[in-house]
Design a protein around this motif. Sequence first.
Motif, PDB file in Angstrom:
ATOM      1  N   ASP A 117      12.694  -1.908   6.294  1.00  0.00           N
ATOM      2  CA  ASP A 117      11.793  -1.214   5.509  1.00  0.00           C
ATOM      3  C   ASP A 117      10.512  -1.485   6.768  1.00  0.00           C
ATOM      4  OD1 ASP A 117       9.745  -0.726   3.952  1.00  0.00           O
ATOM      5  OD2 ASP A 117      10.499  -1.716   2.500  1.00  0.00           O
ATOM      6  N   HIS A 118      10.319   0.076   7.266  1.00  0.00           N
ATOM      7  CA  HIS A 118       9.337   0.194   8.300  1.00  0.00           C
ATOM      8  C   HIS A 118       7.993   0.100   7.821  1.00  0.00           C
ATOM      9  CE1 HIS A 118      11.856   0.570  12.009  1.00  0.00           C
ATOM     10  NE2 HIS A 118      12.963   1.246  10.916  1.00  0.00           N
TER      11      HIS A 118
ATOM     12  N   GLU B 227       6.915  -3.411   6.978  1.00  0.00           N
ATOM     13  CA  GLU B 227       6.349  -3.754   8.146  1.00  0.00           C
ATOM     14  C   GLU B 227       4.967  -3.470   8.815  1.00  0.00           C
ATOM     15  OE1 GLU B 227       9.480  -3.401  11.161  1.00  0.00           O
ATOM     16  OE2 GLU B 227      11.048  -4.523   9.935  1.00  0.00           O
ATOM     17  N   TRP B 228       4.641  -2.197   8.544  1.00  0.00           N
ATOM     18  CA  TRP B 228       3.665  -1.562   8.988  1.00  0.00           C
ATOM     19  C   TRP B 228       2.413  -2.010   8.071  1.00  0.00           C
ATOM     20  CZ3 TRP B 228       0.025   2.098   6.683  1.00  0.00           C
ATOM     21  CH2 TRP B 228      -0.977   2.549   7.822  1.00  0.00           C
ATOM     22  N   ILE B 229       2.502  -2.245   6.807  1.00  0.00           N
ATOM     23  CA  ILE B 229       1.652  -2.574   5.754  1.00  0.00           C
ATOM     24  C   ILE B 229       1.358  -3.840   6.061  1.00  0.00           C
ATOM     25  CG2 ILE B 229       1.205  -3.039   3.314  1.00  0.00           C
ATOM     26  CD1 ILE B 229       2.687  -0.288   2.718  1.00  0.00           C
ATOM     27  N   ALA B 230       2.439  -4.943   6.642  1.00  0.00           N
ATOM     28  CA  ALA B 230       2.011  -6.342   6.595  1.00  0.00           C
ATOM     29  C   ALA B 230       1.356  -6.608   7.714  1.00  0.00           C
ATOM     30  CB  ALA B 230       3.611  -6.831   6.908  1.00  0.00           C
ATOM     31  N   THR B 231       1.190  -5.886   8.616  1.00  0.00           N
ATOM     32  CA  THR B 231       0.326  -5.886   9.847  1.00  0.00           C
ATOM     33  C   THR B 231      -0.993  -5.345   9.918  1.00  0.00           C
ATOM     34  OG1 THR B 231       1.215  -3.948  11.143  1.00  0.00           O
ATOM     35  CG2 THR B 231       2.205  -6.006  11.460  1.00  0.00           C
ATOM     36  N   MET B 232      -1.476  -4.729   8.406  1.00  0.00           N
ATOM     37  CA  MET B 232      -2.665  -4.097   8.203  1.00  0.00           C
ATOM     38  C   MET B 232      -3.790  -4.870   8.699  1.00  0.00           C
ATOM     39  SD  MET B 232      -3.616  -1.270   6.890  1.00  0.00           S
ATOM     40  CE  MET B 232      -2.218  -0.790   5.590  1.00  0.00           C
ATOM     41  N   HIS B 233      -3.812  -6.017   8.492  1.00  0.00           N
ATOM     42  CA  HIS B 233      -5.088  -6.912   8.556  1.00  0.00           C
ATOM     43  C   HIS B 233      -4.810  -7.817  10.191  1.00  0.00           C
ATOM     44  CE1 HIS B 233      -6.910  -5.689   5.009  1.00  0.00           C
ATOM     45  NE2 HIS B 233      -5.889  -6.104   4.603  1.00  0.00           N
ATOM     46  N   GLY B 234      -3.796  -7.636  10.634  1.00  0.00           N
ATOM     47  CA  GLY B 234      -3.639  -8.372  11.905  1.00  0.00           C
ATOM     48  C   GLY B 234      -3.367  -9.857  11.763  1.00  0.00           C
ATOM     49  N   ASN B 235      -3.482 -10.738  12.534  1.00  0.00           N
ATOM     50  CA  ASN B 235      -3.513 -12.202  12.599  1.00  0.00           C
ATOM     51  C   ASN B 235      -4.742 -12.989  12.774  1.00  0.00           C
ATOM     52  OD1 ASN B 235      -0.391 -12.156  12.454  1.00  0.00           O
ATOM     53  ND2 ASN B 235      -0.790 -10.988  14.227  1.00  0.00           N
TER      54      ASN B 235
END
Length: 371
Positions: free
Chosen positions: A9-10, A13-21
């Motif tokens: 589910d690309h 994955e893209w949404i999961a990195t929206m705010h970085g770490n």
Amino acid sequence: MERVYLHRDHQAEWIATMHGNRTPDGVITAHEDPRLISTSLADRLSTEAQQAATLCDAATLAHGGGDRPQPEEPDHYRTCFERDRDRILHSSAFRRLAGKTQVFIFPADHQRTRLTHALEVAQVGSAIARRLRLNVDLTEAIALGHDCGHGPGGHASEVALEPFLSEGFDHAPWGAFVTLAPLNLCLETTDGIANHSWSRPRPITPEAEIVALADRIAYSAHDLEDAIGAGLLAREAIPTDLTSLIGSHRNRQLDYFITDVIETTIVAGTIGLSLEAGEALAALRSFNYTHIYTTDASEAQSRAVISLLRSLTEYLIDHPASLPQREEEISIERQVVAYVAGMTDRFAFQLAHELLDWPVNRLPMGIDLRG
């Protein structure tokens, strides 16, 4: 046998990195577990000081906000030539080079455009400038901007637009003083762009002299590579007395000429090629002239470009309401030339078809003889 495809589910994955770490001390990072570094700030003043201490005596040094038509305050971090390079790189004039002919209209896969040519000139020029301890930032700025004055359809556009200006149309000064004028570039950058052609006066900086050499070295090698790829000629057609010296592939040719410029300049104290390399570059360019630039297919392509652009320019002069905007203090001829020269190939040909009902069978065509 039925294929089984793995599913990722690309989008998730893209949404999961929206705010970085986020690290414990509140720093947002691109990746988890970021490495720690210890460094110091390299601002403009420290960069200028470092260049003054490490570049050769002939190098062009950055100075504050730069010598610009409209004075500007210096940037805190970037030198004036870094700012010029960045302005050119982000300009619409530079982006439009992606849609402008280098040699082949509507280039096939992997063939050069004016944009990729400019990038290759910047690489060749930077490789030479760095080894000679000259200003790489200025070299890159000039190289990236050197062809921004080109019109659609390659050098044929210069022939097409020439009659409409009293001084004629030359892509080098046009790019420096018209196309890129809104960027308010430094004098050294503008001069280097205006005078990169060998037929122009000597530029005021050694970095610009490097770009003049880098331009000819780059296009002589990559135009040949593109022509071979298009089936216009076979690699075996290159004279063996030439390939025995410079090789038959672009990477070997670039290495030969770059190395020669560096070593010749160190010994002679003049930026240039040795007699042997200079004659080899002339022979390569002459070979390209005969077997690429003046072939029947290339000449037909040029005639089609000239006919279309002249007709389009004449129409726009006679119908100024077709221009996207008008400036009363500038002649209609100069405004139209600026408009047409700024077009990409595709836009110019499409506009001719729409405004002039230009026949499709008379539109300039690409060259690819691979079958």
